[in-house]
Design a protein around this motif. Structure first.
Motif, PDB file in Angstrom:
ATOM      1  N   UNK A 152       0.854  -1.140  -0.001  1.00 19.87           N
ATOM      2  CA  UNK A 152      -0.042   0.088   0.192  1.00 19.87           C
ATOM      3  C   UNK A 152       0.963   1.263   0.068  1.00 19.87           C
ATOM      4  N   UNK A 153       0.477   2.373  -0.384  1.00 25.99           N
ATOM      5  CA  UNK A 153       1.176   3.447  -0.416  1.00 25.99           C
ATOM      6  C   UNK A 153       1.237   4.157   0.853  1.00 25.99           C
ATOM      7  N   UNK A 154       2.476   4.255   1.640  1.00 24.14           N
ATOM      8  CA  UNK A 154       2.536   4.698   2.849  1.00 24.14           C
ATOM      9  C   UNK A 154       2.791   6.240   2.822  1.00 24.14           C
ATOM     10  N   UNK A 155       1.915   7.073   3.452  1.00 26.78           N
ATOM     11  CA  UNK A 155       2.106   8.616   3.377  1.00 26.78           C
ATOM     12  C   UNK A 155       3.727   8.983   4.108  1.00 26.78           C
ATOM     13  N   UNK A 156       4.172   9.952   3.046  1.00 24.48           N
ATOM     14  CA  UNK A 156       5.264  10.325   3.276  1.00 24.48           C
ATOM     15  C   UNK A 156       6.639   9.532   2.753  1.00 24.48           C
ATOM     16  N   UNK A 157       5.954   8.481   2.296  1.00 23.71           N
ATOM     17  CA  UNK A 157       7.031   7.333   1.549  1.00 23.71           C
ATOM     18  C   UNK A 157       6.505   7.290   0.380  1.00 23.71           C
ATOM     19  N   UNK A 158       5.873   7.944  -0.360  1.00 22.04           N
ATOM     20  CA  UNK A 158       5.269   7.550  -1.863  1.00 22.04           C
ATOM     21  C   UNK A 158       6.401   6.884  -2.727  1.00 22.04           C
ATOM     22  N   UNK A 159       7.768   7.759  -2.636  1.00 19.53           N
ATOM     23  CA  UNK A 159       8.752   7.244  -3.615  1.00 19.53           C
ATOM     24  C   UNK A 159       8.943   5.860  -3.370  1.00 19.53           C
ATOM     25  N   UNK A 160       9.298   5.616  -2.126  1.00 16.55           N
ATOM     26  CA  UNK A 160       9.525   4.280  -1.579  1.00 16.55           C
ATOM     27  C   UNK A 160       8.566   3.282  -1.996  1.00 16.55           C
ATOM     28  N   UNK A 161       7.439   3.357  -1.421  1.00 11.22           N
ATOM     29  CA  UNK A 161       6.366   2.563  -1.765  1.00 11.22           C
ATOM     30  C   UNK A 161       6.011   2.291  -3.315  1.00 11.22           C
ATOM     31  N   UNK A 162       5.946   3.397  -3.849  1.00  5.63           N
ATOM     32  CA  UNK A 162       5.949   3.323  -5.338  1.00  5.63           C
ATOM     33  C   UNK A 162       6.983   2.297  -6.150  1.00  5.63           C
ATOM     34  N   UNK A 163       8.273   2.820  -5.937  1.00  4.96           N
ATOM     35  CA  UNK A 163       9.406   1.861  -6.094  1.00  4.96           C
ATOM     36  C   UNK A 163       9.469   0.590  -5.877  1.00  4.96           C
ATOM     37  N   UNK A 164       8.620   0.086  -4.518  1.00  2.76           N
ATOM     38  CA  UNK A 164       8.699  -1.235  -4.392  1.00  2.76           C
ATOM     39  C   UNK A 164       7.403  -2.022  -4.812  1.00  2.76           C
TER      40      UNK A 164
END
Length: 266
Positions: A152-164
């Motif tokens: 799921x998309x973690x708030x504040x970690x949109x780049x990391x979540x999207x990449x994974x």
């Protein structure tokens, strides 16, 4: 255990090529395979850390390659050198990754690109020099280190979540593509692992696992040719429940969740 891995273990030391090997999960995986007597090819930006690892394992065959996985040409050169010295690797582990707190609208576009270039495109670039040769030889294993953060998309970690999330989808597609050639593609999705990366997280990390324990479990899953594995195992249950949450519940629960500090400049 895949036939290719079993045969390699019987006839000669396992040959393992790992990116992001200078610290954290990558260094732990390198240490685990060194313990098993493997021939290692280690890639990371911090060449001095790789040199230190090699010096601390004087009885092992270790080739080191100071390189950034965002540089596909450098990765290809490292791959050619490893193959020339040691032959085709039995296991290639695309592990290099970064995590940065980011916010849209705050000038973090370059950071978004940096995370995606490392975590996703860097994985593709790691496999690129080996995939065709493995398919032709019908041997070898490709391994991608993803993350439960891609569920799921973690708030504040949109780049990391999207990449994974991109890594998870890519590894699934690659697994099916390589299946006819007898080349397993293993997805390892860590939860919270005790590394320098997670040490910066200013919030509680459930089921936190030591990196050496993770590496031992991951190596076992890789040897079995497991399609998908999550460590520590309770995080697989948590990730499944997280994926099943209705959007409105997820939004309310995570709206006020603690976030990784923003690190737009680096």
């Amino acid at each position: 255990m895949p036939d290719s891995t079993r045969q390699a273990m019987q006839d000669a030391p396992l040959k393992v090529f790992i990116t992001g090997a200078s610290s954290g999960i990558g260094a732990a995986l390198a240490a685990e395979y060194a313990r098993q007597g493997a021939v290692l090819g280690l890639v990371a930006r911090r060449g001095e850390a790789l040199a230190g690892f090699r010096q601390s394992h004087p009885d092992h065959t270790i080739s080191i390659y100071p390189a950034d996985v965002r540089d596909a040409d450098a990765l290809a050169a490292a791959a050619r050198d490893f193959i020339a010295q040691h032959g085709m690797p039995d296991v290639v582990i695309a592990n290099a990754g970064v995590s940065r707190g980011v916010l849209t609208g705050e000038g973090d576009l370059a950071t978004f690109r940096d995370v995606m270039d490392t975590n996703y495109f860097g994985m593709v670039a790691t496999f690129e020099p080996f995939a065709s040769a493995m398919a032709k030889a019908k041997r070898g294993t490709l391994v991608g280190i993803a993350s439960v953060a891609g569920v799921r998309g973690l708030p504040g970690s949109g780049a990391y979540s999207a990449s994974k999330a991109a890594a998870l989808a890519y590894l699934e597609a690659l697994r099916v593509e390589m299946r006819p050639f007898g080349v397993p593609v293993v997805t390892i999705a860590p939860g919270y692992i005790r590394t320098p990366m997670t040490a910066k997280n200013p919030y509680r990390m459930p089921f936190l696992m030591d990196a050496d324990q993770f590496a031992a479990k991951a190596a076992q899953a890789i040897a079995r040719g497991t399609a998908f594995a999550v460590f520590p195992w309770p995080m697989r249950v948590a990730a499944t429940m997280l994926r099943a949450l209705p959007r409105w519940v997820y939004d309310r629960v995570f709206e006020k969740a603690p976030r990784k500090p923003r690190t737009a400049s680096h």
